[in-house]
Each structure stands twice: as structure tokens, then as C-alpha cells.
Design an enzyme around this catalytic site. Structure first.
Site, PDB file in Angstrom:
ATOM      1  N   LYS A  52      36.354  32.970  -6.449  1.00 47.88           N
ATOM      2  CA  LYS A  52      36.374  34.093  -7.391  1.00 47.88           C
ATOM      3  C   LYS A  52      37.767  34.219  -8.028  1.00 47.88           C
ATOM      4  O   LYS A  52      37.891  34.428  -9.236  1.00 47.88           O
ATOM      5  CB  LYS A  52      35.957  35.390  -6.690  1.00 47.88           C
ATOM      6  CG  LYS A  52      34.462  35.395  -6.362  1.00 47.88           C
ATOM      7  CD  LYS A  52      34.032  36.482  -5.405  1.00 47.88           C
ATOM      8  CE  LYS A  52      32.567  36.245  -5.012  1.00 47.88           C
ATOM      9  NZ  LYS A  52      32.062  37.177  -3.998  1.00 47.88           N
ATOM     10  N   GLN A  96      34.239  41.830  -0.397  1.00 47.03           N
ATOM     11  CA  GLN A  96      33.442  40.688   0.050  1.00 47.03           C
ATOM     12  C   GLN A  96      32.631  41.058   1.300  1.00 47.03           C
ATOM     13  O   GLN A  96      33.175  41.561   2.280  1.00 47.03           O
ATOM     14  CB  GLN A  96      34.385  39.506   0.353  1.00 47.03           C
ATOM     15  CG  GLN A  96      33.687  38.218   0.717  1.00 47.03           C
ATOM     16  CD  GLN A  96      32.860  37.642  -0.441  1.00 47.03           C
ATOM     17  OE1 GLN A  96      33.294  37.622  -1.587  1.00 47.03           O
ATOM     18  NE2 GLN A  96      31.652  37.207  -0.139  1.00 47.03           N
ATOM     19  N   ASP A 119      29.809  44.013  -8.585  1.00 50.94           N
ATOM     20  CA  ASP A 119      28.765  43.321  -7.813  1.00 50.94           C
ATOM     21  C   ASP A 119      27.383  43.915  -8.096  1.00 50.94           C
ATOM     22  O   ASP A 119      26.365  43.325  -7.743  1.00 50.94           O
ATOM     23  CB  ASP A 119      29.052  43.466  -6.304  1.00 50.94           C
ATOM     24  CG  ASP A 119      29.703  42.216  -5.725  1.00 50.94           C
ATOM     25  OD1 ASP A 119      29.522  41.128  -6.312  1.00 50.94           O
ATOM     26  OD2 ASP A 119      30.384  42.340  -4.689  1.00 50.94           O
TER      27      ASP A 119
END
Ligand code: NAD
Length: 283
Positions: A52, A96, A119
Site C-alpha cells: 500500500k 490493517q 476501506d
């Protein structure tokens, strides 16, 4: 012989488009910043986080890394998120998953400002998807829509069968296909006639999380087959949820593993970051 949907190429195209857009916005004084939080040092998470950060650097998005020790408390993590929520310089916040067991993931997801939830996991964004309002959408299913559209595959009026009902893949996938006017069937671990339902699909999206589970007997001639699974087989080679060599001759389009759905997730995350920046800076 199926047409192979080249996720590597499509994700590269999207990243290139974003890179140009970010450069254009920078020229008029807008820059984009993503905060990436990792708690603990799970090796798979470290690889995802590293990828990422690399994608951010390529596109021209600043990334702020928060590498927190495993023993970080939920309160400490929530305090960092709150600080990032308040920081106008930060457009996207990504925590995460999975988090260590002592931290409640639902509370952490809900703490991220919906406007920075790149997300697409926050209940407000999930609710927006359900009722057809604007909001961030989970990156893997959003990437699959791009794979279909950029391969000129018609979705409206098609029967789409989604295998899997996870919050991250199956459910948002079904809702997105509905938004695209497909007729949608969702199958899950308690579905009794999986083979029968799958073999009626014009578009079969497989997110069952079981290596090489779906063979030719589940697939209608000429179906579009999207394989979301990622696993390592007994020879440590990457494989999906679909038995590719069996299904490919029957399908009209198919995604390979690797190089299908996988690369799309990060491309859509980058897209969400740029969208977050555009709405917060009103550009
Ligand atoms: P999950 O384990 O949370 O969900 C699997 C789903 O499959 C569940 O909803 C379950 O009900 C269903 N299922 C299990 N057994 C079944 C059966 N016998 N019949 C019908 N349905 C059954 O997994 P997930 O997070 O949704 O991910 C699915 C797969 O996609 C995994 O292989 C995962 O590694 C992969 N994945 C890939 C990406 C990517 O970027 N390519 C992103 C997320 C997940």
C-alpha cells in the site's frame, strides 16, 4: 477458450490515471495523504502494508506509517484514530486487519471518520451502499466491478451468483451487482444446492475462501467467472478458489490467480484516497 481478464493491466491503467489526476491536483495546490496503521508485526499484514505504501509513492500520495507494537491498547489505538480524524492534512485512514485479539475490530472500524474510511468498512458507508447513496465501497468488490466494466462485460439483467457473504467481499459484492442491475443470488456455507445455483449463473463470483473448490461442474457454458480466492497450494504456488484449468475452457471470461482480482484491491484503495481528498478539499 475464455478471454482472460487481465487484472494486472487494468490495475496498472487505474493507477496511471490516478497518478495523472494527483499530479494535476498538486499543481493547483491539493495534495493527498493516507495514514496507514499496523498493530503488531504479522508478516502477511506487513507485506500488504508495504504494498500500500509503495502504491501511494507511485501515485504521488503521501503515506504516514503508524507501526504500533502488538501490546498497544484499544484506547491508545482509538486515541490515534481520533487525532487522525481531526487532522485536516490526512484524507484517508486505514487500519490493517486483523488486529490483535485484545482489540475490538468493530469499535476501531466505527471510530474512523466515515469521510476518511477509505476501506469502506464503516457502518455508515456500508449503509450508504445498501440504500444506493454515495460512500466508500470495500476495495475488492469495487475492483471487481472495474474488471467487469473495463472488459466491456454487460451486467444489467444478468444472473449473478456470489459465493460468500463476508462483510469485506461477499455482501458488498452482491450489493454492487444489484446496483448495476444484475439479478443477484448470494450463496454461503448453509446453501444446500450450491452446484445447481452456480450452474445457472451468467456471472459467477467466487469468494468461498477454499482453495480450488469450484470446478467445471459448477459453471454454465459461456459464464463469466471471477475468482476472488488467494491461497498457497501444496507446492507453495498461488491458487484461487476455482480450478482454473477445468473452468477456463467453459467460461467466456475468467480472472486468473495471480493477476486477476488481487491487484485491483490496492488500485481501488488508491482511488478511494483520491476521492476522499477531492471531497474534503472540494476539488
Ligand atoms: P471468508 O472466509 O470471510 O468468507 C467465505 C465465505 O464463503 C463465507 O461467507 C461462507 O459462508 C462461504 N462459504 C464457506 N464454505 C462454503 C460452502 N461450502 N458453500 C458455500 N459457501 C461457503 O472469506 P473472505 O474474506 O470473504 O475472502 C474470500 C476469499 O477471497 C479468500 O480466499 C480470501 O483470501 C480472498 N480475498 C482476496 C482478496 C483480494 O484482494 N483478491 C481480498 C479479500 C479476500
Amino acid at each position: 477458450m475464455a478471454n482472460i481478464i487481465d487484472g494486472k493491466q487494468i490495475s496498472a491503467d487505474i493507477k496511471e490515471e490516478l497518478k495523472q489526476e494527483v499530479a494535476r491536483l498538486k499543481e493547483v495546490g491539493h495534495s493527498c495523504c493516507l495514514a496507514v496503521i499496523q498493530v503488531g508485526s504479522d508478516p502477511a499484514s506487513s507485506v500488504y502494508v508495504g504494498n500500500k505504501k509503495k502504491a501511494c509513492a507511485y501515485i504521488g500520495i503521501e503515506s504516514l506509517a503508524y507501526e504500533l507494537p502488538e501490546e498497544t491498547t484499544e484506547e491508545e489505538l482509538l486515541a490515534i484514530i481520533e487525532q487522525l480524524n481531526q487532522d485536516d492534512h490526512v484524507h484517508g485512514i486505514l487500519c490493517q486487519l486483523p488486529l490483535p485479539k485484545h482489540i475490538n475490530e468493530d469499535r476501531v472500524i466505527a471510530a474512523i471518520s466515515p469521510e476518511k474510511d477509505v476501506d469502506g468498512f464503516h457502518p455508515q458507508n456500508v449503509g450508504a451502499l445498501v440504500i444506493g447513496q454515495k460512500g466508500f465501497v470495500s476495495c475488492t468488490p469495487a475492483g471487481i466491478i472495474q474488471l467487469l466494466k473495463r472488459s466491456n462485460i454487460d451486467i444489467a439483467g444478468k444472473h449473478c451468483v456470489v459465493i460468500g457473504r463476508s462483510n469485506i467481499v461477499g455482501k458488498p459484492m452482491a450489493l454492487l451487482m444489484l446496483r448495476e442491475n444484475a439479478t443477484v443470488t448470494v450463496c454461503h456455507s448453509k446453501t444446500s444446492n450450491l452446484k445447481e445455483l452456480c450452474s445457472q449463473a451468467d456471472i459467477l463470483i467466487v469468494a468461498i475462501g477454499k482453495p480450488r473448490f469450484i470446478g467445471a461442474e459448477y459453471v454454465k457454458d459461456g459464464a463469466v467467472v471471477i475468482d476472488v480466492g488467494i491461497h498457497r497450494d501444496e507446492n507453495n504456488k498461488l491458487c484461487g478458489d476455482v480450478r482454473y484449468e477445468e473452468v477456463e475452457p467453459k467460461a467466456s471470461y475468467i480472472t486468473p490467480v495471480p493477476g486477476g482480482v488481487g491487484p485491483m484491491t490496492i488500485a481501488m484503495l488508491m482511488n478511494n484516497c483520491v476521492e476522499a481528498m477531492k471531497s474534503s478539499d472540494l476539488c
